[in-house]
Design a protein around this motif. Structure first.
Motif, PDB file in Angstrom:
ATOM      1  N   CYS A  46       0.838  -1.208   0.000  1.00 29.42           N
ATOM      2  CA  CYS A  46       0.000   0.000   0.000  1.00 29.42           C
ATOM      3  C   CYS A  46       0.870   1.255   0.000  1.00 29.42           C
ATOM      4  N   TYR A  77      -6.056  -1.611   1.219  1.00 28.98           N
ATOM      5  CA  TYR A  77      -6.281  -2.860   0.496  1.00 28.98           C
ATOM      6  C   TYR A  77      -7.233  -3.705   1.321  1.00 28.98           C
ATOM      7  N   THR A  79      -9.953  -7.276   1.135  1.00 27.61           N
ATOM      8  CA  THR A  79     -10.395  -8.467   0.417  1.00 27.61           C
ATOM      9  C   THR A  79     -11.817  -8.775   0.846  1.00 27.61           C
ATOM     10  N   GLY A  84      -9.561  -9.014  -3.958  1.00 25.20           N
ATOM     11  CA  GLY A  84      -8.847  -7.892  -3.354  1.00 25.20           C
ATOM     12  C   GLY A  84      -9.028  -6.622  -4.159  1.00 25.20           C
ATOM     13  N   THR A  85      -9.142  -5.507  -3.446  1.00 24.73           N
ATOM     14  CA  THR A  85      -9.293  -4.204  -4.089  1.00 24.73           C
ATOM     15  C   THR A  85      -8.436  -3.181  -3.372  1.00 24.73           C
ATOM     16  N   PHE A  86      -7.694  -2.397  -4.159  1.00 22.38           N
ATOM     17  CA  PHE A  86      -6.987  -1.248  -3.628  1.00 22.38           C
ATOM     18  C   PHE A  86      -7.902  -0.043  -3.760  1.00 22.38           C
TER      19      PHE A  86
END
Length: 127
Positions: A46, A77, A79, A84-86
């Protein structure tokens, strides 16, 4: 090319990462068995995205001679259901509404954004 090598530090789950002439520690929180002496590997990812975004925007703004500036970049970040998504939030100052679309495009063009948003094969050799 980017490269880093980690070695166990001798403390449970704490590792030392050698990056060129720099050494940094990574660890896990106490609830995961670590000593919480340093950021986790995921937190470093991150931080890498946030730092790269900041630097890329600063370079572009300086090159253009704009009055805009980067106040901060926050990356989280998460999940959910195995995906998973930033989530990246860029706080800017001094920009015009006409500059905003280009600044957004520049943020999305930073090298770490490109690296993370594409499927990258990982070749593993264990010896």
């Amino acid at each position: 090319m980017a490269e880093a090598t980690t070695t166990p530090s001798g403390t449970n789950f704490q590792v030392s990462a050698k990056i060129r002439q720099h050494e940094v520690l990574l660890d896990e929180p106490e609830d995961k068995g670590g000593g919480d002496t340093a950021p986790t590997p995921a937190e470093f990812v991150c931080a890498s995205l946030a730092a790269c975004t900041t630097i890329t925007l600063q370079m572009y703004i300086q090159h253009k001679g704009w009055e805009a500036s980067v106040k901060s970049v926050n990356v989280v970040y998460e999940t959910v259901d195995g995906v998973g998504t930033f989530r990246r939030t860029v706080a800017l100052a001094g920009y015009t509404q006409e500059q905003l679309p280009r600044l957004t495009a520049v943020a999305n063009s930073c090298p770490i954004h490109k690296m993370l948003s594409k499927a990258n094969p990982i070749d593993t050799e264990v010896n």
